[in-house]
Design a protein around this motif. Structure first.
Motif, PDB file in Angstrom:
ATOM      1  N   GLY A 114      38.966  41.199  31.335  1.00  0.00           N
ATOM      2  CA  GLY A 114      38.412  40.268  30.359  1.00  0.00           C
ATOM      3  C   GLY A 114      38.920  38.850  30.471  1.00  0.00           C
ATOM      4  N   VAL A 115      40.022  38.624  31.174  1.00  0.00           N
ATOM      5  CA  VAL A 115      40.577  37.272  31.288  1.00  0.00           C
ATOM      6  C   VAL A 115      39.729  36.456  32.265  1.00  0.00           C
ATOM      7  CG1 VAL A 115      42.553  35.921  32.074  1.00  0.00           C
ATOM      8  CG2 VAL A 115      42.920  37.987  30.726  1.00  0.00           C
ATOM      9  N   PRO A 116      39.227  35.289  31.866  1.00  0.00           N
ATOM     10  CA  PRO A 116      38.453  34.447  32.785  1.00  0.00           C
ATOM     11  C   PRO A 116      39.342  33.904  33.909  1.00  0.00           C
ATOM     12  CG  PRO A 116      38.048  33.832  30.498  1.00  0.00           C
ATOM     13  CD  PRO A 116      39.237  34.735  30.497  1.00  0.00           C
ATOM     14  N   TRP A 117      38.879  34.003  35.132  1.00  0.00           N
ATOM     15  CA  TRP A 117      39.676  33.553  36.277  1.00  0.00           C
ATOM     16  C   TRP A 117      39.999  32.056  36.217  1.00  0.00           C
ATOM     17  CZ3 TRP A 117      43.189  35.386  38.979  1.00  0.00           C
ATOM     18  CH2 TRP A 117      43.509  34.959  40.266  1.00  0.00           C
ATOM     19  N   PRO A 118      39.088  31.192  35.772  1.00  0.00           N
ATOM     20  CA  PRO A 118      39.469  29.771  35.658  1.00  0.00           C
ATOM     21  C   PRO A 118      40.648  29.529  34.716  1.00  0.00           C
ATOM     22  CG  PRO A 118      37.089  29.991  35.614  1.00  0.00           C
ATOM     23  CD  PRO A 118      37.644  31.373  35.513  1.00  0.00           C
ATOM     24  N   ASP A 119      40.818  30.387  33.699  1.00  0.00           N
ATOM     25  CA  ASP A 119      41.975  30.237  32.813  1.00  0.00           C
ATOM     26  C   ASP A 119      43.279  30.465  33.569  1.00  0.00           C
ATOM     27  OD1 ASP A 119      40.116  29.830  30.851  1.00  0.00           O
ATOM     28  OD2 ASP A 119      40.619  31.604  29.667  1.00  0.00           O
ATOM     29  N   GLU A 140      51.206  34.112  48.181  1.00  0.00           N
ATOM     30  CA  GLU A 140      49.961  34.856  47.992  1.00  0.00           C
ATOM     31  C   GLU A 140      50.200  36.358  48.017  1.00  0.00           C
ATOM     32  OE1 GLU A 140      45.460  34.995  49.934  1.00  0.00           O
ATOM     33  OE2 GLU A 140      47.117  34.084  51.054  1.00  0.00           O
ATOM     34  N   ASP A 141      49.791  37.003  46.927  1.00  0.00           N
ATOM     35  CA  ASP A 141      49.786  38.465  46.817  1.00  0.00           C
ATOM     36  C   ASP A 141      48.353  38.951  46.660  1.00  0.00           C
ATOM     37  OD1 ASP A 141      52.560  38.221  46.692  1.00  0.00           O
ATOM     38  OD2 ASP A 141      52.757  39.634  45.016  1.00  0.00           O
ATOM     39  N   ASN A 142      48.127  40.208  47.002  1.00  0.00           N
ATOM     40  CA  ASN A 142      46.846  40.874  46.750  1.00  0.00           C
ATOM     41  C   ASN A 142      47.038  41.763  45.538  1.00  0.00           C
ATOM     42  OD1 ASN A 142      46.154  41.434  50.316  1.00  0.00           O
ATOM     43  ND2 ASN A 142      46.451  39.554  49.184  1.00  0.00           N
ATOM     44  N   VAL A 143      46.280  41.478  44.470  1.00  0.00           N
ATOM     45  CA  VAL A 143      46.556  42.050  43.153  1.00  0.00           C
ATOM     46  C   VAL A 143      45.357  42.858  42.665  1.00  0.00           C
ATOM     47  CG1 VAL A 143      47.153  41.501  40.765  1.00  0.00           C
ATOM     48  CG2 VAL A 143      48.114  40.129  42.635  1.00  0.00           C
ATOM     49  N   VAL A 144      45.617  44.080  42.198  1.00  0.00           N
ATOM     50  CA  VAL A 144      44.568  44.929  41.649  1.00  0.00           C
ATOM     51  C   VAL A 144      44.621  44.872  40.125  1.00  0.00           C
ATOM     52  CG1 VAL A 144      46.014  47.013  41.803  1.00  0.00           C
ATOM     53  CG2 VAL A 144      43.543  47.238  41.620  1.00  0.00           C
ATOM     54  N   ILE A 145      43.450  44.759  39.505  1.00  0.00           N
ATOM     55  CA  ILE A 145      43.359  44.742  38.048  1.00  0.00           C
ATOM     56  C   ILE A 145      43.330  46.182  37.553  1.00  0.00           C
ATOM     57  CG2 ILE A 145      42.091  43.903  36.051  1.00  0.00           C
ATOM     58  CD1 ILE A 145      43.242  41.729  37.920  1.00  0.00           C
ATOM     59  N   THR A 146      44.231  46.514  36.652  1.00  0.00           N
ATOM     60  CA  THR A 146      44.306  47.848  36.069  1.00  0.00           C
ATOM     61  C   THR A 146      43.832  47.791  34.618  1.00  0.00           C
ATOM     62  OG1 THR A 146      46.566  47.601  35.228  1.00  0.00           O
ATOM     63  CG2 THR A 146      46.322  48.299  37.531  1.00  0.00           C
ATOM     64  N   ALA A 147      43.756  48.944  33.980  1.00  0.00           N
ATOM     65  CA  ALA A 147      43.338  48.985  32.577  1.00  0.00           C
ATOM     66  C   ALA A 147      44.317  48.242  31.688  1.00  0.00           C
ATOM     67  CB  ALA A 147      43.200  50.436  32.121  1.00  0.00           C
ATOM     68  N   GLU A 148      45.598  48.251  32.062  1.00  0.00           N
ATOM     69  CA  GLU A 148      46.636  47.644  31.235  1.00  0.00           C
ATOM     70  C   GLU A 148      46.986  46.217  31.638  1.00  0.00           C
ATOM     71  OE1 GLU A 148      47.200  50.539  32.977  1.00  0.00           O
ATOM     72  OE2 GLU A 148      46.640  51.908  31.349  1.00  0.00           O
ATOM     73  N   GLY A 149      46.654  45.821  32.861  1.00  0.00           N
ATOM     74  CA  GLY A 149      47.075  44.506  33.325  1.00  0.00           C
ATOM     75  C   GLY A 149      46.754  44.312  34.788  1.00  0.00           C
ATOM     76  N   TYR A 209      39.015  23.241  40.579  1.00  0.00           N
ATOM     77  CA  TYR A 209      38.224  24.329  40.004  1.00  0.00           C
ATOM     78  C   TYR A 209      36.954  24.597  40.818  1.00  0.00           C
ATOM     79  CZ  TYR A 209      41.120  23.879  35.797  1.00  0.00           C
ATOM     80  OH  TYR A 209      42.176  23.840  34.916  1.00  0.00           O
ATOM     81  N   LYS A 210      36.382  23.555  41.408  1.00  0.00           N
ATOM     82  CA  LYS A 210      35.161  23.736  42.187  1.00  0.00           C
ATOM     83  C   LYS A 210      35.412  24.562  43.450  1.00  0.00           C
ATOM     84  CE  LYS A 210      35.632  19.327  44.683  1.00  0.00           C
ATOM     85  NZ  LYS A 210      35.045  17.977  44.869  1.00  0.00           N
ATOM     86  N   SER A 211      36.684  24.695  43.832  1.00  0.00           N
ATOM     87  CA  SER A 211      37.035  25.504  44.996  1.00  0.00           C
ATOM     88  C   SER A 211      37.337  26.952  44.643  1.00  0.00           C
ATOM     89  CB  SER A 211      38.246  24.888  45.716  1.00  0.00           C
ATOM     90  OG  SER A 211      37.933  23.604  46.215  1.00  0.00           O
ATOM     91  N   LEU A 212      37.320  27.287  43.357  1.00  0.00           N
ATOM     92  CA  LEU A 212      37.460  28.688  42.969  1.00  0.00           C
ATOM     93  C   LEU A 212      36.299  29.493  43.554  1.00  0.00           C
ATOM     94  CD1 LEU A 212      38.491  28.366  39.217  1.00  0.00           C
ATOM     95  CD2 LEU A 212      39.864  29.409  41.028  1.00  0.00           C
ATOM     96  N   ARG A 213      36.603  30.644  44.111  1.00  0.00           N
ATOM     97  CA  ARG A 213      35.557  31.466  44.722  1.00  0.00           C
ATOM     98  C   ARG A 213      34.906  32.413  43.724  1.00  0.00           C
ATOM     99  NH1 ARG A 213      35.403  30.870  50.315  1.00  0.00           N
ATOM    100  NH2 ARG A 213      37.124  29.622  51.122  1.00  0.00           N
ATOM    101  N   THR A 214      35.350  32.367  42.492  1.00  0.00           N
ATOM    102  CA  THR A 214      34.666  33.031  41.393  1.00  0.00           C
ATOM    103  C   THR A 214      35.121  32.406  40.082  1.00  0.00           C
ATOM    104  OG1 THR A 214      34.130  35.171  40.373  1.00  0.00           O
ATOM    105  CG2 THR A 214      36.410  34.849  41.073  1.00  0.00           C
ATOM    106  N   ALA A 215      34.242  32.467  39.075  1.00  0.00           N
ATOM    107  CA  ALA A 215      34.600  32.040  37.718  1.00  0.00           C
ATOM    108  C   ALA A 215      34.424  33.207  36.753  1.00  0.00           C
ATOM    109  CB  ALA A 215      33.738  30.859  37.299  1.00  0.00           C
ATOM    110  N   ARG A 216      34.361  34.411  37.299  1.00  0.00           N
ATOM    111  CA  ARG A 216      34.115  35.598  36.487  1.00  0.00           C
ATOM    112  C   ARG A 216      35.340  35.980  35.659  1.00  0.00           C
ATOM    113  NH1 ARG A 216      32.128  40.141  40.586  1.00  0.00           N
ATOM    114  NH2 ARG A 216      32.207  41.372  38.660  1.00  0.00           N
ATOM    115  N   GLY A 217      35.096  36.812  34.651  1.00  0.00           N
ATOM    116  CA  GLY A 217      36.190  37.465  33.968  1.00  0.00           C
ATOM    117  C   GLY A 217      36.698  38.607  34.827  1.00  0.00           C
ATOM    118  N   LEU A 218      37.980  38.883  34.757  1.00  0.00           N
ATOM    119  CA  LEU A 218      38.559  39.958  35.555  1.00  0.00           C
ATOM    120  C   LEU A 218      38.094  41.316  35.037  1.00  0.00           C
ATOM    121  CD1 LEU A 218      42.193  38.533  35.864  1.00  0.00           C
ATOM    122  CD2 LEU A 218      40.345  38.412  37.562  1.00  0.00           C
ATOM    123  N   GLU A 219      37.935  42.264  35.962  1.00  0.00           N
ATOM    124  CA  GLU A 219      37.487  43.608  35.622  1.00  0.00           C
ATOM    125  C   GLU A 219      38.403  44.634  36.274  1.00  0.00           C
ATOM    126  OE1 GLU A 219      33.424  44.170  36.699  1.00  0.00           O
ATOM    127  OE2 GLU A 219      32.740  42.295  35.752  1.00  0.00           O
TER     128      GLU A 219
END
Length: 315
Positions: free
Chosen positions: A132-137, A262-271, A204-214
Motif C-alpha cells: 500500500g505504500v506509494p513508491w514515490p513516497d 542497492e538491495d533486492n527487496v521482496v514485499i511481504t504481508a508485514e513489511g 521523480y521522473k526517473s522512477l520506473r514505477t509510481a505504483r503502490g507496493l504490493e
C-alpha cells in the motif's frame, strides 16, 4: 522466488569476494573479472543481467559507467572510493546489487559522511516499505535522509523540506530509487493502463514505477549520493539551488565520485525483506577488507513458505 533468493546469494558472495580482493593499483576491470569468475565458478551463473559497473574515484558519479565507451579501465588509487554495481543471472532471473567501499579498506571522514547518509536512507526506506505504500513516497524519504545528513555535515544549509520542494535532492541523486526486478533487470509492470502516471519532477521522473507496493513484488532499493560537476557546477550559479548549497564545502567532495547501496527487496504481508546479504556498515566493510570472514549468505533472510533452492548449491 527460489531463483531470486539464489541469484542474490551468489551475487552477494561475489561482492564480498571483490571486497576481499580489492587493493590499490588494481584495474577496475580486474574487479569486474573477479565478480564474473566467482558467479560462474561457484554459482553456475554464466551471464550477468546487465553490463557490470566497476567505477572508482570520479567515475562513481557516472550512473551507467562501464559501457563500451568507458570499459572499466581506470587504475584504482589509494584513497579512492569505489561503486560496484553488478548482478548475476540464472535461468533468466537476475540480481542487481551495488556496494561502495574504499580501495584501501579504510573510510576517510568525508567518505564516511556520504556513505552513512546513503546507508541511513537505504535502511529507512526498507523499514518503511509495506503493501500500500506509494513508491514515490519512498523516493522522497530517501531524499530527506540524504539531504539531512549533508546539511548536518555542512554541505547544505536551510530547511530540508524546502530543499525537497526546490528539487535539491535531484542534484545529488538524479536517478529513481529503484525498479521492479525478476526475469529482467528492469522488469515490466512499472507504468501502464490503470497505474499512476510518471511524475514530471527532477529525480521523480526517473522512477520506473509510481505504483503502490504490493505483497510479492520484488523491487530494488538503491539510494545514492553523487558529486557530479555536470549537475553541481551550474547549480552553484542558479539561485533556486545556490541558496542551499555550501559551495566551498561541496567542492572538497567533487573528486569522490559517489555512493550507491542497492538491495533486492521482496514485499511481504508485514513489511519488506532484503534478499541481498553483503557487508553494509562501515565497521563490517572494514573488517572484511582486513581479512574477517563474512557470514554464510544462505542463512539470512529466510522467507516463510519458500523452500530452499534444491539443487542450487554454491561450491
Amino acid at each position: 522466488m527460489v531463483l531470486m533468493k539464489y541469484v542474490n546469494q551468489v551475487g552477494s558472495r561475489a561482492h564480498v569476494a571483490m571486497m576481499e580482493a580489492c587493493h590499490p593499483a588494481m584495474m577496475e576491470y580486474q574487479m569486474e573479472s573477479t565478480f564474473r569468475h566467482y558467479t560462474y565458478m561457484n554459482g553456475g551463473c554464466r551471464h550477468q543481467g546487465y553490463t557490470c559497473i566497476a567505477a572508482s574515484g570520479p567515475n562513481g558519479a557516472v550512473l551507467h559507467y562501464g559501457h563500451a565507451g568507458a570499459p572499466n579501465d581506470r587504475q584504482m588509487s589509494d584513497g579512492d572510493l569505489v561503486l560496484f554495481d553488478m548482478g548475476c543471472e540464472y535461468y533468466r532471473y537476475g540480481s542487481d546489487i551495488t556496494c561502495s567501499w574504499p580501495v584501501n579498506g579504510k573510510f576517510t571522514p568525508q567518505q564516511a559522511l556520504v556513505y552513512n547518509a546513503v546507508l541511513d536512507a537505504h535502511n529507512a526506506v526498507i523499514a518503511a516499505m509495506r503493501p500500500g505504500v506509494p513508491w514515490p513516497d519512498m523516493h522522497t524519504l530517501a531524499y530527506k535522509k540524504i539531504l539531512s545528513a549533508l546539511a548536518k555535515g555542512g554541505l547544505l544549509q536551510g530547511d530540508v523540506e524546502d530543499m525537497v520542494a526546490a528539487e535539491v535532492g535531484a542534484l545529488f541523486m538524479p536517478h529513481g530509487l529503484g525498479h521492479l526486478i525478476g526475469i529482467d533487470t528492469h522488469d515490466v509492470g512499472g507504468y501502464g493502463e490503470g497505474f499512476p502516471p510518471r511524475i514530471p519532477r527532477p529525480g521523480y521522473k526517473s522512477l520506473r514505477t509510481a505504483r503502490g507496493l504490493e505483497e510479492g513484488m520484488i523491487i530494488t532499493v538503491e539510494p545514492g549520493c553523487y558529486f557530479n560537476p555536470v549537475l553541481l557546477q551550474p547549480a552553484f550559479q542558479e539561485p533556486t539551488y545556490s541558496n542551499y548549497l555550501v559551495k566551498d564545502v561541496i567542492e572538497q567532495y567533487m573528486g569522490m565520485g559517489g555512493v550507491r547501496l542497492e538491495d533486492n527487496v521482496v514485499i511481504t504481508a508485514e513489511g519488506a525483506l532484503s534478499l541481498t546479504d553483503v557487508p553494509r556498515t562501515i565497521q563490517d566493510i572494514e573488517a572484511v577488507m582486513a581479512g574477517a570472514a563474512w557470514r554464510d549468505c544462505s542463512a539470512k533472510n529466510s522467507l516463510k513458505g519458500v523452500p530452499p533452492a534444491v539443487g542450487l548449491v554454491m561450491v
